[in-house]
Design a protein around this motif. Sequence first.
Motif, PDB file in Angstrom:
ATOM      1  N   SER A 279     116.347  35.562 -33.059  1.00  0.00           N
ATOM      2  CA  SER A 279     117.793  35.779 -32.407  1.00  0.00           C
ATOM      3  C   SER A 279     118.321  36.879 -32.613  1.00  0.00           C
ATOM      4  N   LYS A 283     118.783  40.981 -33.010  1.00  0.00           N
ATOM      5  CA  LYS A 283     120.323  42.130 -32.490  1.00  0.00           C
ATOM      6  C   LYS A 283     120.723  42.741 -33.969  1.00  0.00           C
ATOM      7  N   ILE A 315     114.855  35.788 -20.681  1.00  0.00           N
ATOM      8  CA  ILE A 315     114.222  36.841 -22.256  1.00  0.00           C
ATOM      9  C   ILE A 315     112.519  36.717 -22.010  1.00  0.00           C
ATOM     10  N   TYR A 343     111.411  32.749 -29.745  1.00  0.00           N
ATOM     11  CA  TYR A 343     112.951  32.535 -29.564  1.00  0.00           C
ATOM     12  C   TYR A 343     113.239  31.407 -28.909  1.00  0.00           C
ATOM     13  N   PHE A 347     116.654  28.495 -28.771  1.00  0.00           N
ATOM     14  CA  PHE A 347     117.385  28.463 -27.992  1.00  0.00           C
ATOM     15  C   PHE A 347     117.254  27.132 -27.111  1.00  0.00           C
TER      16      PHE A 347
END
Length: 473
Positions: A279, A283, A315, A343, A347
């Motif tokens: 994640s 970013k 997602i 991911y 999550f």
Amino acid sequence: MLFNSIEFALFLPLVFFLFWFVLKGNRKGQNILLLIASYIFYGWWDWRFLGLIVFSSLLDYVLGIQIHKEQLARKRKMYLLLSLLVNLGFLGFFKYFNFFTESFAEAFTLFGQSFEASRLNIILPVGISFYTFQTLSYTIDIYRKQLTPTKDALSFFSFVSFFPQLVAGPIERAAHLLPQFYVPRKFKYSVATSGVKLIIWGLFKKMVIADNAAVIVDGVFADYGGQSSVSLIVGMVFFAFQIYGDFSGYSDIAIGTARLFGFDLMTNFKFPYLSKNVSDFWKRWHISLSTWFRDYLYIPLGGSKQGEVAALRNIFIVFVVSGFWHGANWTFIIWGVIHGLLYVPLFIQTKFLKKEVSKARWRVFLNTLLTFTIVCFAWVFFRADSVNDAVNYIANIFGTTATGNFFMQSKKYLLISLIAIIGILILLFTEIIFERKKHIEIQLSPRYLVMISLLILFFGAFKNQASFIYFQF
């Protein structure tokens, strides 16, 4: 025209001189110059596709005004759909036509039927994925009533074709970049200086790291069946830094070049290989694309408003589409799927278990190392010619009996490897320092700038003037 070419080295000073010394204070004249310069920059590659970018600009300029003027929701949606269909239609034809026809033919083969697909010799226009998304965000924002359309055609056409970021981003939003074409520009020495420093840093990443690493990567991947595990690991890690040095180097040069003309572009990379999880990686990596998908795909799909399960679905869709955006090959789709799957545990950890990631230094270091490792393995799919090649490459890392070491095949390759390693170590050392200082941009001191410049001069790959990887996307 390549940033790392002699042509650009002559082109940029000429445009800079005309912009500030001949047209100083003349905003309209400067915009005309930028538009002409941008079309020359783009047409240098293939002038035939200039018509495509002009048509795309004209279409969305007109449709933006129509969407804003129209009161009926049905007609506003119709104009938006027209923008989507035409722009994505061009993108789909040039980028994905052969992929879909070949996949369709292969599907028939699975059921025992033969179907011969015709493959067209289609040339992919450089930067079409980037400027298509840029113009689409303009019409979508107007439809959402988040943006008022411009009636300044010159500024809009200049915005779409702005040469520093035209062919490989960052993917700018009209709300940020377009207004900068409306206002008079004043030369600021500090801004221009920071731009030059960023250009040099970008050239270092491209010419010293990426282009030298590419020589080893190409050799290893071309003969992965005959390479030792060590050689395969070197090829995999080198590719991770090749694509980072190549793409982030382009972004740095683009942002720095824009600053020379008084324009501000968004940050596209924030030291992604220092990420603590997947994640965090997204970013920091290709931020202009990841935020584009967030705003124009993830949120319209419902985001996280429909619960955690729906959020996971959304997602995963974004990651798959992101992979597909990169190219018409199953390898890119699998690459996107891998990141989507990686991911999911994170999550679940943060959303379902409400558990925060430990901030202990040793834990952060291990998480960073683990994240970099899994990102490297995912990059194998991105680089390989086919899914089968990627799977075999990874399998050979853990089970090959081959003894080949491409990077030690000759003194030349060994020297190139050492140059790439030195560049990588300088890159990591610099980024760690600025990460600790909470900076998102490298700010080179005069001494450091001289050292980097000398490295480019002596170890930069000048001869081949290698194209940037993301030109193909």
